[in-house]
Design an enzyme around this catalytic site. Structure first.
Site, PDB file in Angstrom:
ATOM      1  N   ASP A 129       0.857  -1.188   0.000  1.00  0.00           N
ATOM      2  CA  ASP A 129       0.000   0.000   0.000  1.00  0.00           C
ATOM      3  C   ASP A 129       0.891   1.236   0.000  1.00  0.00           C
ATOM      4  OD1 ASP A 129      -1.553   2.265   1.537  1.00  0.00           O
ATOM      5  OD2 ASP A 129      -3.072   0.899   0.787  1.00  0.00           O
ATOM      6  N   ASN A 182      -1.900  12.594  -4.517  1.00  0.00           N
ATOM      7  CA  ASN A 182      -2.865  12.985  -5.551  1.00  0.00           C
ATOM      8  C   ASN A 182      -3.359  14.407  -5.335  1.00  0.00           C
ATOM      9  OD1 ASN A 182      -3.295  11.142  -7.622  1.00  0.00           O
ATOM     10  ND2 ASN A 182      -4.670   9.870  -6.410  1.00  0.00           N
ATOM     11  N   HIS A 214      -3.896  14.245 -10.226  1.00  0.00           N
ATOM     12  CA  HIS A 214      -4.108  12.824 -10.536  1.00  0.00           C
ATOM     13  C   HIS A 214      -3.142  12.299 -11.604  1.00  0.00           C
ATOM     14  CE1 HIS A 214      -7.621  12.094  -8.036  1.00  0.00           C
ATOM     15  NE2 HIS A 214      -8.033  13.305  -8.363  1.00  0.00           N
ATOM     16  N   ASP A 248      -1.074   8.981 -11.213  1.00  0.00           N
ATOM     17  CA  ASP A 248      -1.043   7.877 -12.194  1.00  0.00           C
ATOM     18  C   ASP A 248       0.387   7.543 -12.595  1.00  0.00           C
ATOM     19  OD1 ASP A 248      -3.773   7.770 -12.124  1.00  0.00           O
ATOM     20  OD2 ASP A 248      -4.096   8.699 -14.080  1.00  0.00           O
ATOM     21  N   GLU A 300      -4.350   2.120  -4.863  1.00  0.00           N
ATOM     22  CA  GLU A 300      -2.900   2.213  -4.689  1.00  0.00           C
ATOM     23  C   GLU A 300      -2.319   0.971  -4.027  1.00  0.00           C
ATOM     24  OE1 GLU A 300      -4.697   4.477  -1.125  1.00  0.00           O
ATOM     25  OE2 GLU A 300      -5.182   4.050  -3.215  1.00  0.00           O
TER      26      GLU A 300
END
Length: 315
Positions: free
Chosen positions: A179, A187, A192, A196, A223
């Site tokens: 994680d 983010n 974003h 990504d 994630e």
């Protein structure tokens, strides 16, 4: 169309399918040009129509079946059922790979009556393009669209497969769930697109550490990522994940709001089981998930690991 026989022969010769006609005993009465050329291209040189006519197609299938060709067994059985009118038609898809390429064909068997004789048409259609397209679609269905590594569906299938192997052989199997620490803050801070890009970099690196037998990484969700390591001890798995964390740190993916470090870090729950009939793969998932929670609770950027070789008692 003055000569109907010649005209129909030209029509059949223009087809891309390989076509033959057999009688009720399985003896070939006719083959088209594509049937002949395919034989010439596949280790049957100098074969012409005259060489094929008179050959018993069913007996040839039986010969191949005795050598262990499963598709010849199915073909012979299907042809016999059509001849006996136990079914109206028959079709079979089968591989016919050459040294140069992978090929698949579809065999069809139908019948007709001419005069007082029954005849049976056997055609072989090249469906290689269709099969390759289907395989490609199946492959895409198992990949995560963003990171291009296996998705959750693929994870479930692979873990189940490796669990079954480990249970049969009584070998250990390990699962690590990763994680990314404070990913929402990344983010929110950088956008974003940056998030990504981070996921893609992480997945690409993790995939490099999955390049070994019985091992697969996947995007577990959001994630979170997973690494299944079949036939692997927890000591070996732990060493591999520690190597991965060093490599991740070397990427220096900036994350100013990461409270564990100024770069992107990851918390990991690593679990090992030796499967037995009282458990299934959810046992391993639950154990790894609980260890991941411990890693996050204990400050993140940590690996929490545990092994269980005995099933939990049922109350």
């Amino acid at each position: 169309m003055k000569n109907n026989v010649q005209f129909l022969s030209m029509v059949l010769d223009s087809m891309t399918d390989h076509v033959s006609v057999i009688d009720a005993q399985g003896v070939i009465q006719y083959v088209n040009r594509r049937w002949i050329s395919f034989g010439e291209e596949n280790s049957q040189p100098n074969q012409c129509s005259a060489h094929w006519v008179g050959v018993n197609y069913i007996e040839e299938c039986d010969k191949a079946a005795k050598l262990g060709d499963d598709f010849s067994i199915k073909a012979a059985r299907g042809i016999r059922r059509v001849i006996a009118h136990q079914q109206q038609s028959f079709y079979l898809e089968y591989p016919c790979h050459s040294p140069e390429e992978q090929r698949w064909f579809m065999m069809r068997v139908t019948w007709f009556v001419s005069g007082d004789q029954e005849y049976f048409v056997i055609s072989h259609q090249d469906i290689s393009k269709r099969k390759k397209a289907e395989d490609h679609i199946r492959m895409l269905a198992k990949l995560d669209g963003l990171t291009n590594i296996p998705n959750r569906r693929s994870f479930n299938e692979f873990l189940h497969q490796e669990w079954q192997v480990a249970q049969r052989k009584q070998h250990p199997i390990c699962l690590a769930i990763f994680d990314l620490d404070y990913f929402k803050l990344l983010n929110d801070t950088y956008g974003h697109q940056a998030g990504d890009d981070c996921l893609v970099k992480f997945a690409t690196l993790l995939n490099q550490f999955a390049d070994r037998p019985h091992t697969q990484c996947s995007r577990y969700g959001g994630e979170e990522f997973a690494l299944v390591m079949g036939q692997t001890s927890i000591e070996r798995a732990l060493a591999l994940i520690e190597e991965f964390k060093v490599a991740l740190a070397a990427l220096k993916i900036h994350h100013s709001h990461n409270r564990a470090d100024r770069y992107v870090t990851v918390s990991v729950g690593l679990a090992q089981c030796i499967p037995n009939p009282l458990e299934n793969e959810t046992t391993l998932i639950d154990l790894a998930d609980g260890l991941l929670y411990q890693a996050k609770t204990n400050g993140r950027n940590k690996i929490e690991s545990a092994s269980r070789t005995e099933p939990e008692p049922h109350l």
